[in-house]
Write a protein that holds these residues in place. Structure first.
Motif, PDB file in Angstrom:
ATOM      1  N   ARG A 103      -0.782  -0.141   3.152  1.00 23.70           N
ATOM      2  CA  ARG A 103      -0.160  -0.110   4.476  1.00 23.70           C
ATOM      3  C   ARG A 103      -1.187   0.482   5.445  1.00 23.70           C
ATOM      4  O   ARG A 103      -1.253   1.702   5.626  1.00 23.70           O
ATOM      5  N   PRO A 104      -1.998  -0.357   6.058  1.00 20.59           N
ATOM      6  CA  PRO A 104      -3.178   0.091   6.799  1.00 20.59           C
ATOM      7  C   PRO A 104      -2.905   1.069   7.934  1.00 20.59           C
ATOM      8  O   PRO A 104      -3.759   1.893   8.258  1.00 20.59           O
ATOM      9  N   THR A 105      -1.720   0.990   8.561  1.00 26.07           N
ATOM     10  CA  THR A 105      -1.450   1.844   9.722  1.00 26.07           C
ATOM     11  C   THR A 105      -0.768   3.157   9.365  1.00 26.07           C
ATOM     12  O   THR A 105      -0.505   3.971  10.248  1.00 26.07           O
ATOM     13  N   HIS A 106      -0.481   3.373   8.071  1.00 17.77           N
ATOM     14  CA  HIS A 106       0.213   4.595   7.646  1.00 17.77           C
ATOM     15  C   HIS A 106      -0.828   5.697   7.440  1.00 17.77           C
ATOM     16  O   HIS A 106      -1.413   5.811   6.365  1.00 17.77           O
ATOM     17  N   LEU A 107      -1.036   6.508   8.449  1.00 13.26           N
ATOM     18  CA  LEU A 107      -2.093   7.514   8.411  1.00 13.26           C
ATOM     19  C   LEU A 107      -1.598   8.893   8.003  1.00 13.26           C
ATOM     20  O   LEU A 107      -2.313   9.647   7.354  1.00 13.26           O
ATOM     21  N   HIS A 115       5.219   0.641   9.394  1.00 12.63           N
ATOM     22  CA  HIS A 115       4.249   0.627   8.305  1.00 12.63           C
ATOM     23  C   HIS A 115       4.603  -0.455   7.292  1.00 12.63           C
ATOM     24  O   HIS A 115       3.732  -1.181   6.803  1.00 12.63           O
ATOM     25  N   HIS A 116       5.904  -0.556   6.969  1.00 11.39           N
ATOM     26  CA  HIS A 116       6.360  -1.593   6.031  1.00 11.39           C
ATOM     27  C   HIS A 116       6.010  -2.980   6.546  1.00 11.39           C
ATOM     28  O   HIS A 116       5.635  -3.867   5.778  1.00 11.39           O
ATOM     29  N   ALA A 117       6.138  -3.183   7.843  1.00  7.53           N
ATOM     30  CA  ALA A 117       5.935  -4.511   8.421  1.00  7.53           C
ATOM     31  C   ALA A 117       4.518  -5.033   8.229  1.00  7.53           C
ATOM     32  O   ALA A 117       4.281  -6.238   8.281  1.00  7.53           O
ATOM     33  N   LEU A 118       3.563  -4.110   7.993  1.00 10.53           N
ATOM     34  CA  LEU A 118       2.174  -4.516   7.814  1.00 10.53           C
ATOM     35  C   LEU A 118       1.710  -4.368   6.363  1.00 10.53           C
ATOM     36  O   LEU A 118       0.515  -4.395   6.084  1.00 10.53           O
ATOM     37  N   GLY A 119       2.663  -4.220   5.433  1.00  9.52           N
ATOM     38  CA  GLY A 119       2.321  -4.037   4.038  1.00  9.52           C
ATOM     39  C   GLY A 119       1.695  -5.271   3.415  1.00  9.52           C
ATOM     40  O   GLY A 119       2.171  -6.391   3.612  1.00  9.52           O
ATOM     41  N   LEU A 120       0.619  -5.073   2.643  1.00 11.08           N
ATOM     42  CA  LEU A 120      -0.050  -6.187   1.977  1.00 11.08           C
ATOM     43  C   LEU A 120       0.798  -6.701   0.816  1.00 11.08           C
ATOM     44  O   LEU A 120       1.479  -5.931   0.139  1.00 11.08           O
ATOM     45  N   GLY A 121       0.751  -8.003   0.583  1.00 16.86           N
ATOM     46  CA  GLY A 121       1.497  -8.601  -0.516  1.00 16.86           C
ATOM     47  C   GLY A 121       2.915  -8.955  -0.155  1.00 16.86           C
ATOM     48  O   GLY A 121       3.488  -9.876  -0.713  1.00 16.86           O
ATOM     49  N   PHE A 122       3.495  -8.238   0.776  1.00 12.32           N
ATOM     50  CA  PHE A 122       4.810  -8.503   1.341  1.00 12.32           C
ATOM     51  C   PHE A 122       5.105  -7.416   2.365  1.00 12.32           C
ATOM     52  O   PHE A 122       5.015  -6.240   2.037  1.00 12.32           O
ATOM     53  N   PRO A 123       5.351  -7.783   3.613  1.00 12.21           N
ATOM     54  CA  PRO A 123       5.513  -9.152   4.126  1.00 12.21           C
ATOM     55  C   PRO A 123       4.213  -9.824   4.569  1.00 12.21           C
ATOM     56  O   PRO A 123       4.234 -10.986   4.935  1.00 12.21           O
ATOM     57  N   GLN A 124       3.075  -9.082   4.558  1.00  9.32           N
ATOM     58  CA  GLN A 124       1.803  -9.675   4.949  1.00  9.32           C
ATOM     59  C   GLN A 124       1.079 -10.264   3.734  1.00  9.32           C
ATOM     60  O   GLN A 124       1.322  -9.853   2.604  1.00  9.32           O
ATOM     61  N   PRO A 125       0.185 -11.246   3.941  1.00  9.02           N
ATOM     62  CA  PRO A 125      -0.564 -11.817   2.819  1.00  9.02           C
ATOM     63  C   PRO A 125      -1.291 -10.739   2.023  1.00  9.02           C
ATOM     64  O   PRO A 125      -1.769  -9.746   2.576  1.00  9.02           O
ATOM     65  N   GLY A 126      -1.367 -10.971   0.693  1.00  3.55           N
ATOM     66  CA  GLY A 126      -1.936  -9.979  -0.198  1.00  3.55           C
ATOM     67  C   GLY A 126      -3.403 -10.180  -0.503  1.00  3.55           C
ATOM     68  O   GLY A 126      -4.159 -10.732   0.305  1.00  3.55           O
TER      69      GLY A 126
END
Length: 357
Positions: A103-107, A115-126
């Protein structure tokens, strides 16, 4: 380049496709040649339980979630091959070894919806691909070069032990008893962390062979829940009636009642997984009353923020901890790797080798 894609309709429906290698990247991005991908239960659930989750949304009067073709998995290590200029070039260079942040924006602080909305693998491409563009990364050099496949489960384990502790003041000492359910990635990482911190540990498993391996890694006590189905009683016996101060709860609905029985007064149950399945049933009143009586906390644990990842990695470097890789699969064997983990054969981490380092 090659990448695996899923419609989130099952592991057996995964497909490999050929796509152009990314060329244009933004100034704050880098192009990474993926070296290895580590599998997490989160990845498997997103590929196998999507239809169930969508059906639950319909039953509640919501809109059906429509799957799109997506690259799965969320944990990767790799090498930078191209740097966006000028912004990214101030931090990264070609040849740097890096870890992708799930989760790139979870600092810092708790995980939030953005943060969930930008998670790799779901919902964003993995990351189950030969090359990927990233904006959120962590250095993966030095000692971490041998630890590059564990960025999701390592901080998940760390947060289960230390979510309520100030940064750089982790729980320490044998007076703290930690119960670790099973011998999957999170539990084994937590065992290594707890051992390095000097905590007393109890590990459960259905396999005596896996429990022996846990002892070799430093487990203080072990319990086979097949031969001792009422394992909560054994935990109380091992602790002279006190119970476990911290329980790393990976099972979910079927194990939670015993976790509540096994937790110490003032203790915490860190809920990190639902390996026994998902349910919409309301929590039993008895569980709530037991937590009240014990003044205990049931805490949902999510992936840790970047500052807790940095804290955790300092311990790994100081103590020279090397996470356990159970088995490494080739890129074209991704289906076999995912099935192997789904069926519970692993002890520690399952890794897919994409490219040579």
């Amino acid at each position: 380049m090659k990448q695996w894609v899923t419609l989130m309709d099952g592991i057996d429906r995964l497909q490999v496709q050929e796509v152009p290698e990314p060329i244009d990247i933004k100034e704050d991005e880098v192009l990474v040649r993926i070296n290895a991908v580590a599998i997490n239960h989160r990845d498997i659930k997103s590929m196998t339980e999507f239809i169930t989750i969508s059906s639950m949304a319909i039953s509640k009067g919501g809109m059906r979630l429509l799957p799109t073709r997506m690259v799965p998995t969320s944990d990767a290590s790799g090498t930078i091959v191209k740097v966006g200029r000028p912004a990214a070039a101030t931090k990264w260079r070609e040849g740097d070894r890096v870890l992708g942040l799930v989760r790139p924006t979870h600092l810092t602080g708790p995980t939030r919806s953005e943060h969930h909305a930008l998670g790799l693998g779901f919902p964003q491409p993995g990351v189950l691909t030969e090359y990927r563009v990233f904006s959120g990364l962590r250095p993966g050099a030095d000692t971490a070069g041998r630890q590059q496949h564990f960025l999701l489960q390592l901080p998940l384990a760390w947060m289960a032990l230390n979510w309520d502790r100030p940064i750089d003041r982790p729980v320490r000492g044998p007076q703290t008893v930690v119960l670790l359910q099973g011998t999957g990635g999170v539990s084994i990482h937590a065992l290594q962390q707890a051992t390095a911190l000097g905590l007393t540990t109890i590990v459960t498993s259905s396999s005596d062979e896996k429990l022996l391996k846990a002892q070799e890694l430093g487990a203080t006590h072990t319990v086979n829940y097949n031969t001792t189905p009422e394992w909560a009683d054994e935990v109380l016996n091992l602790t002279q009636g006190k119970g476990a101060d911290i329980i790393v709860e990976t099972g979910g609905p079927e194990t939670m009642p015993q976790s509540v029985r096994a937790v110490a007064e003032g203790g915490v149950i860190s809920a990190v997984g639902v390996l026994t399945g998902m349910t919409e049933e309301k929590p039993q009143l008895a569980i709530g009353l037991s937590l009240i009586n014990r003044n205990a906390v049931l805490k949902g644990i999510n992936i840790g923020p970047r500052d807790r990842v940095e804290e955790m990695m300092r311990l790994y470097q100081q103590e020279d901890i090397h996470p356990i890789i159970n088995r490494c699969f080739k890129f074209d064997g991704a289906k076999d790797a995912l099935t192997y983990m789904k069926d519970g054969f692993h002890f520690g981490k399952v890794v897919i080798k994409v490219n040579e380092d």
